[in-house]
Design a protein around this motif. Structure first.
Motif, PDB file in Angstrom:
ATOM      1  N   TYR A 100       0.833  -1.200   0.000  1.00 31.36           N
ATOM      2  CA  TYR A 100       0.000   0.000   0.000  1.00 31.36           C
ATOM      3  C   TYR A 100       0.871   1.255   0.000  1.00 31.36           C
ATOM      4  CZ  TYR A 100      -3.955  -2.950   1.567  1.00 31.36           C
ATOM      5  OH  TYR A 100      -4.932  -3.904   1.688  1.00 31.36           O
ATOM      6  N   LEU A 101       1.893   1.261   0.846  1.00 33.77           N
ATOM      7  CA  LEU A 101       2.794   2.416   0.920  1.00 33.77           C
ATOM      8  C   LEU A 101       3.554   2.608  -0.388  1.00 33.77           C
ATOM      9  CD1 LEU A 101       4.145   1.899   4.533  1.00 33.77           C
ATOM     10  CD2 LEU A 101       2.753   3.835   3.753  1.00 33.77           C
ATOM     11  N   SER A 102       3.903   1.514  -1.028  1.00 34.01           N
ATOM     12  CA  SER A 102       4.615   1.591  -2.310  1.00 34.01           C
ATOM     13  C   SER A 102       3.741   2.188  -3.404  1.00 34.01           C
ATOM     14  CB  SER A 102       5.070   0.197  -2.758  1.00 34.01           C
ATOM     15  OG  SER A 102       5.968  -0.336  -1.826  1.00 34.01           O
ATOM     16  N   GLU A 103       2.435   2.062  -3.251  1.00 37.69           N
ATOM     17  CA  GLU A 103       1.504   2.610  -4.235  1.00 37.69           C
ATOM     18  C   GLU A 103       1.429   4.130  -4.162  1.00 37.69           C
ATOM     19  OE1 GLU A 103      -0.546   1.057  -6.672  1.00 37.69           O
ATOM     20  OE2 GLU A 103       0.886  -0.533  -6.270  1.00 37.69           O
ATOM     21  N   GLY A 104       1.972   4.711  -3.090  1.00 38.35           N
ATOM     22  CA  GLY A 104       1.919   6.167  -2.939  1.00 38.35           C
ATOM     23  C   GLY A 104       0.519   6.620  -2.564  1.00 38.35           C
ATOM     24  N   ASP A 105       0.149   7.809  -2.992  1.00 38.82           N
ATOM     25  CA  ASP A 105      -1.181   8.336  -2.681  1.00 38.82           C
ATOM     26  C   ASP A 105      -2.242   7.373  -3.188  1.00 38.82           C
ATOM     27  OD1 ASP A 105      -0.117  10.567  -1.514  1.00 38.82           O
ATOM     28  OD2 ASP A 105      -0.361  11.846  -3.280  1.00 38.82           O
ATOM     29  N   GLY A 106      -3.144   7.030  -2.319  1.00 38.99           N
ATOM     30  CA  GLY A 106      -4.234   6.148  -2.708  1.00 38.99           C
ATOM     31  C   GLY A 106      -4.004   4.684  -2.400  1.00 38.99           C
ATOM     32  N   GLY A 107      -2.808   4.296  -1.976  1.00 39.38           N
ATOM     33  CA  GLY A 107      -2.547   2.892  -1.688  1.00 39.38           C
ATOM     34  C   GLY A 107      -3.446   2.337  -0.605  1.00 39.38           C
ATOM     35  N   PHE A 108      -3.604   3.127   0.463  1.00 40.25           N
ATOM     36  CA  PHE A 108      -4.434   2.654   1.566  1.00 40.25           C
ATOM     37  C   PHE A 108      -5.915   2.765   1.254  1.00 40.25           C
ATOM     38  CE2 PHE A 108      -0.553   2.830   3.946  1.00 40.25           C
ATOM     39  CZ  PHE A 108      -0.688   1.788   4.838  1.00 40.25           C
ATOM     40  N   GLU A 109      -6.277   3.589   0.310  1.00 44.05           N
ATOM     41  CA  GLU A 109      -7.703   3.693  -0.023  1.00 44.05           C
ATOM     42  C   GLU A 109      -8.029   2.901  -1.280  1.00 44.05           C
ATOM     43  OE1 GLU A 109     -11.210   6.930  -0.762  1.00 44.05           O
ATOM     44  OE2 GLU A 109      -9.636   7.300   0.696  1.00 44.05           O
ATOM     45  N   ASP A 110      -7.334   3.138  -2.357  1.00 38.27           N
ATOM     46  CA  ASP A 110      -7.671   2.505  -3.630  1.00 38.27           C
ATOM     47  C   ASP A 110      -7.227   1.049  -3.711  1.00 38.27           C
ATOM     48  OD1 ASP A 110      -8.788   4.890  -4.525  1.00 38.27           O
ATOM     49  OD2 ASP A 110      -6.863   5.595  -5.284  1.00 38.27           O
ATOM     50  N   PHE A 111      -5.942   0.793  -3.478  1.00 39.29           N
ATOM     51  CA  PHE A 111      -5.423  -0.563  -3.619  1.00 39.29           C
ATOM     52  C   PHE A 111      -6.054  -1.496  -2.593  1.00 39.29           C
ATOM     53  CE2 PHE A 111      -2.053  -3.861  -3.246  1.00 39.29           C
ATOM     54  CZ  PHE A 111      -2.140  -4.337  -4.531  1.00 39.29           C
ATOM     55  N   HIS A 112      -6.323  -0.977  -1.409  1.00 42.68           N
ATOM     56  CA  HIS A 112      -6.939  -1.787  -0.360  1.00 42.68           C
ATOM     57  C   HIS A 112      -8.298  -2.329  -0.815  1.00 42.68           C
ATOM     58  CE1 HIS A 112      -7.867  -3.247   3.633  1.00 42.68           C
ATOM     59  NE2 HIS A 112      -9.003  -2.577   3.603  1.00 42.68           N
ATOM     60  N   VAL A 113      -9.063  -1.507  -1.508  1.00 42.14           N
ATOM     61  CA  VAL A 113     -10.366  -1.942  -2.007  1.00 42.14           C
ATOM     62  C   VAL A 113     -10.187  -3.090  -3.001  1.00 42.14           C
ATOM     63  CG1 VAL A 113     -12.386  -1.252  -3.353  1.00 42.14           C
ATOM     64  CG2 VAL A 113     -11.493   0.265  -1.585  1.00 42.14           C
ATOM     65  N   TYR A 114      -9.175  -3.013  -3.845  1.00 40.91           N
ATOM     66  CA  TYR A 114      -8.926  -4.091  -4.813  1.00 40.91           C
ATOM     67  C   TYR A 114      -8.497  -5.379  -4.110  1.00 40.91           C
ATOM     68  CZ  TYR A 114      -9.617  -1.005  -8.741  1.00 40.91           C
ATOM     69  OH  TYR A 114     -10.183  -0.159  -9.647  1.00 40.91           O
ATOM     70  N   VAL A 115      -7.742  -5.260  -3.035  1.00 39.08           N
ATOM     71  CA  VAL A 115      -7.360  -6.448  -2.262  1.00 39.08           C
ATOM     72  C   VAL A 115      -8.619  -7.098  -1.682  1.00 39.08           C
ATOM     73  CG1 VAL A 115      -6.177  -7.224  -0.161  1.00 39.08           C
ATOM     74  CG2 VAL A 115      -5.010  -5.697  -1.750  1.00 39.08           C
ATOM     75  N   CYS A 116      -9.502  -6.295  -1.131  1.00 39.46           N
ATOM     76  CA  CYS A 116     -10.749  -6.833  -0.567  1.00 39.46           C
ATOM     77  C   CYS A 116     -11.615  -7.472  -1.653  1.00 39.46           C
ATOM     78  CB  CYS A 116     -11.518  -5.729   0.158  1.00 39.46           C
ATOM     79  SG  CYS A 116     -10.683  -5.120   1.645  1.00 39.46           S
TER      80      CYS A 116
END
Length: 183
Positions: free
Chosen positions: A123-139
């Motif tokens: 998530y941190l490697s994704e930069g802005d949006g990792g914790f919001e955007d990428f997290h949704v894709y993981v779920c």
């Protein structure tokens, strides 16, 4: 809640004092000095402050960030697995009933801490949006991975599957493929 979010950060910073040794079992705690603890606390505070700055509206009145993530998850599952989304609707399962917790604690309560640490690193490697955007894709990938099983379940089974930590950690091998493949 929010205090849980400090746990992976503390584990990472503490392991830095012990040559990267896994500190999750607590064996090293007897060797932790006050100076180490103060430095870990400062680093954790700094990182947690920066992490929360990116998802600040998740923890404000009415939690619009969390609601946005849950709605995004529902939209995503509707697009990529309409049969699963339809089954959830027909059995009376609302995404908010199970996904809010996933968004609130960023899967910290659903997965082993070592898995969460790796996920958060991504998530941190994704930069802005990792914790919001990428997290949704993981779920979403979690739901789609178990889609055929979930579509065979009724309300009680579905709700239990979504909430029980032991059942959810079954997918650790799946996340190893999803996240660790790029290491």
């Amino acid at each position: 809640g929010i205090n849980d979010l400090a746990t992976p950060l503390i584990a990472v910073f503490l392991s830095g004092y012990f040559d990267g040794k896994d500190c999750l079992d607590g064996e090293v705690m007897g060797d932790v000095t006050d100076v180490m603890l103060e430095e870990v606390e400062a680093d954790t505070y700094w990182c947690l402050t920066n992490l929360l700055a990116g998802i600040q509206d998740h923890y404000t009145s009415d939690q619009p960030g969390m609601q946005r993530m849950v709605m995004h998850l529902e939209e995503l599952v509707n697009r990529i697995d309409a049969d699963l989304a339809s089954h959830l609707r027909h059995t009376g399962i609302e995404f908010l009933q199970f996904a809010f917790k996933w968004m609130n604690c960023l899967l910290l309560r659903e997965f082993r801490l070592s898995c969460v640490m790796r996920l958060w690193d991504t998530y941190l490697s994704e930069g802005d949006g990792g914790f919001e955007d990428f997290h949704v894709y993981v779920c979403a990938s979690f739901l789609v991975h178990f889609s055929s099983e979930l579509q065979q379940m009724g309300f009680d089974e579905l709700f239990q599957f979504m909430q029980v930590r032991e059942r959810v950690t079954v997918c650790f091998a799946f996340f190893r493929v999803l996240v660790f493949a790029h290491v």
